[in-house]
Design a protein around this motif. Structure first.
Motif, PDB file in Angstrom:
ATOM      1  N   ASN B 148       0.834  -1.205   0.000  1.00  0.00           N
ATOM      2  CA  ASN B 148       0.000   0.000   0.000  1.00  0.00           C
ATOM      3  C   ASN B 148       0.863   1.247   0.000  1.00  0.00           C
ATOM      4  N   PHE B 151       2.002   2.024  -3.458  1.00  0.00           N
ATOM      5  CA  PHE B 151       0.846   2.509  -4.226  1.00  0.00           C
ATOM      6  C   PHE B 151       0.523   3.959  -3.868  1.00  0.00           C
ATOM      7  N   PHE B 152       0.432   4.234  -2.563  1.00  0.00           N
ATOM      8  CA  PHE B 152       0.028   5.587  -2.180  1.00  0.00           C
ATOM      9  C   PHE B 152       1.157   6.593  -2.321  1.00  0.00           C
ATOM     10  N   VAL B 155       0.327   7.814  -5.559  1.00  0.00           N
ATOM     11  CA  VAL B 155      -0.807   8.749  -5.484  1.00  0.00           C
ATOM     12  C   VAL B 155      -0.337  10.100  -4.963  1.00  0.00           C
ATOM     13  N   ARG B 158       1.156  13.290  -6.807  1.00  0.00           N
ATOM     14  CA  ARG B 158       0.339  14.309  -7.481  1.00  0.00           C
ATOM     15  C   ARG B 158      -0.264  15.299  -6.495  1.00  0.00           C
ATOM     16  N   THR B 159       0.383  15.463  -5.338  1.00  0.00           N
ATOM     17  CA  THR B 159      -0.169  16.394  -4.360  1.00  0.00           C
ATOM     18  C   THR B 159       0.901  17.396  -3.946  1.00  0.00           C
ATOM     19  N   ARG B 160       0.419  18.478  -3.323  1.00  0.00           N
ATOM     20  CA  ARG B 160       1.365  19.405  -2.704  1.00  0.00           C
ATOM     21  C   ARG B 160       1.954  18.720  -1.481  1.00  0.00           C
ATOM     22  N   SER B 161       3.115  19.135  -1.038  1.00  0.00           N
ATOM     23  CA  SER B 161       3.799  18.584   0.134  1.00  0.00           C
ATOM     24  C   SER B 161       3.627  17.068   0.241  1.00  0.00           C
ATOM     25  N   MET B 165       1.943  13.895   2.756  1.00  0.00           N
ATOM     26  CA  MET B 165       0.707  13.238   2.332  1.00  0.00           C
ATOM     27  C   MET B 165       0.763  11.725   2.478  1.00  0.00           C
ATOM     28  N   LEU B 168      -0.348  10.375   5.757  1.00  0.00           N
ATOM     29  CA  LEU B 168      -1.761  10.697   5.975  1.00  0.00           C
ATOM     30  C   LEU B 168      -2.674   9.741   5.227  1.00  0.00           C
ATOM     31  N   LEU B 169      -2.237   9.316   4.042  1.00  0.00           N
ATOM     32  CA  LEU B 169      -3.067   8.392   3.272  1.00  0.00           C
ATOM     33  C   LEU B 169      -2.857   6.957   3.726  1.00  0.00           C
ATOM     34  N   PRO B 172      -4.214   5.485   8.004  1.00  0.00           N
ATOM     35  CA  PRO B 172      -5.571   5.015   8.300  1.00  0.00           C
ATOM     36  C   PRO B 172      -5.877   3.657   7.670  1.00  0.00           C
ATOM     37  N   VAL B 220      -3.668   4.966 -11.724  1.00  0.00           N
ATOM     38  CA  VAL B 220      -2.959   5.997 -10.961  1.00  0.00           C
ATOM     39  C   VAL B 220      -1.735   6.486 -11.724  1.00  0.00           C
ATOM     40  N   ALA B 223      -2.706   8.909 -14.427  1.00  0.00           N
ATOM     41  CA  ALA B 223      -3.283  10.194 -14.000  1.00  0.00           C
ATOM     42  C   ALA B 223      -2.213  11.271 -14.015  1.00  0.00           C
ATOM     43  N   GLU B 224      -2.559  12.427 -14.587  1.00  0.00           N
ATOM     44  CA  GLU B 224      -1.578  13.525 -14.667  1.00  0.00           C
ATOM     45  C   GLU B 224      -1.443  14.228 -13.331  1.00  0.00           C
TER      46      GLU B 224
END
Lengths: 227, 224
Positions: B148, B151-152, B155, B158-161, B165, B168-169, B172, B220, B223-224
């Motif tokens: 996981n 994988f994450f 993911v 594609r995010t800020r900071s 992240m 956080l993903l 949980p 994933v 995804a751009e």
């Protein structure tokens, strides 16, 4: 559409005030717990509403992954947001009730843990949506929603091992609930569902408008590149 | 190219990079060393107490340390647009994912192998149950974290900071796996219960999420 919205708003307000009256005055006082039991009319309907919204989020996310429709994405976003709010209500009202009745604020019981983990997963879902810089945020969020749904049975089994302390479910084989209490509970649930529907509807319209504005702005900047 | 050559080539490249730079492993080792030392002198547990708390401590230390390896998994491929090149190439996505996940499995297992003696020394550990069962627990538990996590990490690219992240993903979703690892380890160390239920749960977690990752990774990656 607008008329339907106003009617729903009025119905929700009436139903909520009637439900409040019924919960605080109409319902019989519980024999051993006393008045503190009345929080149950907020706790349980909020929990059912939150779980329903999370289920809607999961279905909408799967629909989005298959069809890539913007509507499904907005439904997923809205149901997650409102679901987190209702889930927060559950997690706050639960300990307030548990402290006088069980003598403790929190225990790692199966339903408590499951609710908390769901809340954590959906908060991380909202954080992902907020922090994403991708043009395909919806896609990443839908993937996370699917992972979250897969996680739920595993969380359930991991705590299933321990003895459960939570009062057994009032529906189904519980059967010991006073019919008048059940009546009040269902009225409250109806009121909460109307409220959730109202909030989701508003949020849905807001999100649609927001996306239309963003699209219009993007079009405008394409048409007038010199400014 | 077919499945296995891609997996092997990517895996060998990552292992060679790590062997030469030792970026991730050094950071992970030092981090978990700090955890061991700080908890050891703040609790100063007896042998009996440490049997009860060591399961939780060990896995929390490895979980946080693993984040270091997981975060650099894909960040490394962003330099010189390697990931974009991979995306436009006709190679399928899953071998790449598996190579990255196996790479992380190797790094975290090496960390665990190096840290275990230190844990034994600082916490005076001696398993009262069947100690060899810690090996399947470590293997399944580490795979649960890295599959996981890999994988994450993709993911969170594609995010800020993005470094923030990932935990956080990941955390949980990892709760059932962590619960299973910690309880299995405690069961083996104290020898009071059988860890079988927890090992079965870890196995189920691994199977479910490995399949989910393989089914959704291409989405994933694209995804751009």
């Amino acid at each position: 559409m607008k008329r339907g919205f106003s009617i729903l708003a009025v119905v929700t307000a009436l139903l909520l005030s009637f439900a409040l009256y019924e919960a605080l005055i109409g319902a019989p006082t519980e024999r051993t717990m006393g008045d503190v039991q009345r929080i149950f009319y907020y706790h349980v309907p909020s929990a059912w509403t939150a779980f329903l919204l999370f289920l809607i989020n999961f279905v909408a996310s799967v629909v989005y992954l298959v069809r890539r429709s913007a509507e499904a994405d907005i439904v997923a976003l809205v149901s997650a947001e409102v679901g987190v709010v209702f889930c927060t209500v559950v997690l706050i009202t639960g300990p307030i009730w548990a402290r006088p009745v069980w003598g403790i604020w929190w225990t790692w019981d199966i339903r408590l843990t499951l609710t908390l983990v769901l809340w954590l997963i959906y908060v991380s879902y909202l954080v992902l949506r907020r922090f994403s810089t991708s043009s395909q945020t919806s896609l990443l969020a839908a993937v996370l929603a699917v992972f979250g749904a897969l996680d739920v049975p595993l969380v359930y089994f991991s705590i299933w091992f321990f003895r459960t302390q939570h009062p057994s479910p009032v529906m189904g084989d519980g059967g010991s609930l006073d019919p008048r209490m059940l009546h009040v509970l269902l009225i409250n649930w109806a009121a909460f569902l109307c409220l959730a529907w109202l909030v989701c509807w508003t949020r849905y319209r807001l999100e649609v408008l927001k996306r239309e504005v963003e699209e219009a702005q993007a079009m405008e900047s394409l048409l007038e590149p010199t400014r | 190219m077919s499945f296995f050559p891609i997996t092997r080539a990517t895996l060998m490249k990552d292992v060679r990079l790590e062997w030469r730079s030792k970026d991730a492993i050094n950071a992970m080792l030092f981090f978990s060393l700090l955890v061991v030392v700080i908890f050891s002198f703040s609790f100063d547990p007896t042998a009996e107490e440490s049997r009860r708390i060591a399961g939780g401590l060990v896995w929390v230390a490895f979980l946080f340390a693993a984040i270091v390896a997981l975060n650099q998994t894909w960040a490394r491929e962003l330099r010189n647009q390697v990931l974009d090149a991979y995306r436009v190439s006709p190679a399928p996505a899953n071998p790449l994912f598996l190579a990255k996940a196996f790479g992380n499995l190797i790094f975290v297992m090496v960390l665990e192998a190096l840290m275990t003696p230190l844990f034994i020394v600082f916490y005076k550990l001696r398993a009262l149950g069947p100690g060899w069962e810690l090996i399947p627990v470590a293997l399944l538990g580490t795979w649960a974290l890295v599959v996981n996590g890999t994988f994450f990490a993709a993911v969170s690219l594609r995010t800020r900071s993005r470094e923030i992240m990932l935990p956080l993903l990941l955390f949980p979703l990892s709760i059932p796996a962590l619960l299973a690892m910690v309880n299995a380890t405690t069961a083996i160390l104290t020898g009071e219960q059988s860890p079988q239920f927890w090992i079965a749960l870890l196995l189920a977690y691994d199977v479910v999420f490995t399949v989910a990752c393989l089914l959704l990774f291409e989405t994933v990656l694209e995804a751009e």
